[in-house]
Design a protein around this motif. Structure first.
Motif, mmCIF file in Angstrom:
data_model
loop_
_atom_site.group_PDB
_atom_site.id
_atom_site.type_symbol
_atom_site.label_atom_id
_atom_site.label_comp_id
_atom_site.label_asym_id
_atom_site.label_seq_id
_atom_site.Cartn_x
_atom_site.Cartn_y
_atom_site.Cartn_z
ATOM 1 N N SER A 465 0.801 -1.232 0.000
ATOM 2 C CA SER A 465 0.000 0.000 0.000
ATOM 3 C C SER A 465 0.828 1.273 0.000
ATOM 4 O O SER A 465 0.389 2.308 -0.520
ATOM 5 N N VAL A 472 -2.700 1.040 8.018
ATOM 6 C CA VAL A 472 -3.068 -0.321 7.614
ATOM 7 C C VAL A 472 -3.650 -1.113 8.779
ATOM 8 O O VAL A 472 -4.322 -2.127 8.574
ATOM 9 N N ILE A 476 -11.531 -0.795 8.579
ATOM 10 C CA ILE A 476 -11.881 -0.365 7.222
ATOM 11 C C ILE A 476 -13.165 0.449 7.177
ATOM 12 O O ILE A 476 -13.438 1.117 6.171
ATOM 13 N N TRP A 487 -7.410 -2.789 7.525
ATOM 14 C CA TRP A 487 -6.938 -2.694 6.145
ATOM 15 C C TRP A 487 -5.893 -3.754 5.814
ATOM 16 O O TRP A 487 -5.855 -4.257 4.681
ATOM 17 N N ALA A 525 -14.301 0.157 0.902
ATOM 18 C CA ALA A 525 -12.953 -0.156 1.378
ATOM 19 C C ALA A 525 -12.328 -1.272 0.547
ATOM 20 O O ALA A 525 -11.140 -1.209 0.193
ATOM 21 N N ALA A 529 -8.951 -0.946 -1.621
ATOM 22 C CA ALA A 529 -7.791 -1.805 -1.405
ATOM 23 C C ALA A 529 -7.296 -2.403 -2.720
ATOM 24 O O ALA A 529 -6.086 -2.436 -2.986
#
Length: 542
Positions: A465, A472, A476, A487, A525, A529
């Motif tokens: 990411s 992270v 989310i 995440w 979310a 991602a």
């Protein structure tokens, strides 16, 4: 974050583990074994074969744990029900495999679950005595399987006061006490399947999702990439059909009688402060109950039914309102507050791949069909594994690979999966200490869901990411306490676990999709991602 065991390989090496791949990119075209189906049995077959030194390609038309394996009760059964019906060999096999899962292969994904049978007006004294004898028999199975009492404590009788303390929502009128037993529970059934598949890939298997088998013989398969439409021909020495309820689509002479098992999902406030599983007796039955099962994220599952399924097998089974009403009625009889239809925030159904051994009439209850698994070899040489249950997946895989090796005359090592820990495995106590030391709730969650691979998950998420650790590890869906997924789980699902789309992420890598309202708030979310990982990969030149 430190890890009690290696984050990369069960052998302790520092090499980069092979990853699960969506689609057929990079798939081999000449292998020893092709495994069709990536539920718990197919993933287990892939791991067993790869750990014996065989070249393995494992494929699924949809995704890991797409079918029955994600719709279980999330229990690691010790075979008590089979013992009650006189199936002693199956009961013993279940108890043995439960012990292997909880103490060797997946202590990080399993935990002991206290289970309570309340002795209320719906349980007569003779029936209570029978249930108590059953728990004693279950403990004998545990001992015979050599599972430690530290893992699964011995059962005992409870007073009415102790019963009320363990299960405050119970109906107290006429409550004489309770029977407390112990069984195993999974963190998540789909997470178990994913971890088995990851371990198979780490052992050298090529694991590809979204890859459909168009045709198969004992020595070849024709595949179609469901993401690109590309075709691929693969030559092999043997094919193992582990397609579950769809096994008959690949081999004509396999006859199954699928059975639908339905569960309900409740919020914790429907039955507040319930920390033990409760077995609610089904009127007129002596050894069947409806189970209320607390889950790690706070939800409650209520299940399950056992209904025969006729006609074409759907991709995803749907619960019926009749089944939902039945489950609510049975459970309500045991609790002070009757459950209402509005308490049900989600429902799911799985199809058991039961082998039809009847004379063709197809009559009778599927609840009476044996849960014993069977290995069948077709005239074309395809080896099919059917029947069984989640708890005994490892033994099913062993038997299937034994048959495939013998049928094809392959040279392979012995089965080692009874002593082979899955990726992330570590002693339960060490993981509890690791979670307690975590300096962020998200880190503790990763330890709970990935065990000793929590550090790997975090590092992979950071790399994929480009975000900071606090980002992270954040939930989310901020503001939605019912969606505790962070995440890092989504990023790792994409980079290491073959998730290709929103459904893969929300319905199988995480279980947000079990509650439609939660899924709706999580979709943005999951989409983000996927976009972040793709964009970061382009920027990095990968």
């Amino acid at each position: 974050m430190t890890s009690p065991t290696s984050p990369t390989s069960p052998t302790g090496s520092s090499r980069t583990p092979r990853r699960i791949t969506p689609g057929l990119a990079g798939a081999p075209t000449d292998v020893d074994v092709v495994v069709v189906g990536l539920g718990v049995t197919g993933a287990g077959v892939a791991l067993d074969a790869a750990s014996r030194g065989l070249r393995v390609l494992a494929v699924d038309a949809h995704d890991l744990a797409f079918g029955t394996s994600r719709f279980s009760s999330k229990l690691v059964h010790g075979g008590l029900r089979y013992l009650a019906s006189g199936q002693v060999a199956i009961a013993h096999e279940s108890a043995v495999e439960r012990g292997i899962l909880m103490e060797t292969t997946a202590p990080h994904l399993t935990h002991p679950l206290p289970s309570l049978i309340p002795l209320g007006p719906g349980v007569s004294r003779p029936l209570g005595a029978l249930a108590g004898a059953g728990l004693v028999g279950g403990d004998l199975l545990r001992r015979a399987a050599r599972t430690s009492a530290d893992t699964l404590p011995r059962p005992r009788r409870l007073s009415a006061a102790e019963t009320r303390q363990l299960a405050p929502p119970l109906r107290t009128e006429g409550l004489r006490g309770g029977l407390l037993g112990w069984d195993g529970q999974l963190e998540d059934d789909a997470r178990l399947v994913t971890t088995i598949a990851r371990t198979a890939a780490d052992r050298g298997a090529a694991v590809h999702t979204h890859a459909r088998v168009v045709a198969a013989t004992g020595t070849s398969v024709q595949l179609r990439d469901e993401l690109t439409g590309a075709d691929l021909a693969v030559t092999c020495r043997t094919v193992v059909n582990a397609a579950g309820v769809w096994a008959g689509d690949l081999v004509d002479d396999v006859r199954l009688r699928p059975s639908r098992g339905t569960h309900l999902v409740l919020r914790p406030e429907a039955l507040p402060h319930l920390a033990v599983a409760v077995f609610a007796p089904i009127p007129g039955e002596t050894n069947r109950f409806v189970l209320v099962l607390p889950q790690p994220d706070g939800q409650l599952y209520v299940g399950l039914t056992d209904e025969p399924v006729d006609g074409p097998v759907p991709d995803v089974a749907e619960p019926t309102e009749v089944e939902i009403g039945f489950l609510l009625d049975v459970v309500s009889a045991s609790f002070a507050r009757p459950l209402r239809r509005s308490d049900v925030v989600g429902a799911f159904a799985g199809l058991r791949p039961l082998l039809d051994t009847s004379d063709g009439a197809g009559e009778g209850s599927t609840a009476d069909l044996s849960r014993k698994h069977a290995v069948l070899t077709s005239p074309s040489g395809v080896v099919t594994i059917v029947g069984g249950k989640l708890t005994t997946y490892r033994r099913m895989a062993q038997d299937a690979v034994d048959a495939a090796v013998a049928s094809a005359g392959l040279t392979a090592g012995p089965c080692v999966t009874a002593t082979l820990p899955l990726l992330g495995a570590a002693p339960r106590e060490a993981l509890a200490e690791e979670a307690a030391r975590a300096d962020h709730p998200g880190r503790a969650r990763l330890v709970r869901r990935y065990g000793a691979d929590a550090g790997l998950v975090l590092d992979a998420a950071l790399e994929a990411s480009g975000w900071a650790a606090d980002e992270v590890l954040a939930p989310i869906a901020p503001g939605h306490a019912t969606v505790p997924t962070v995440w890092a789980e989504l990023f790792f699902g994409i980079t290491h676990e073959g998730a290709a789309d929103v459904a893969d992420l929300l319905d199988r890598r995480t279980r947000v999709g079990l509650v439609p309202a939660d899924r709706e708030v999580a979709v943005p979310a999951a989409q983000r991602a996927l976009e972040v990982v793709a964009a970061h990969a382009r920027q990095s030149g990968r």
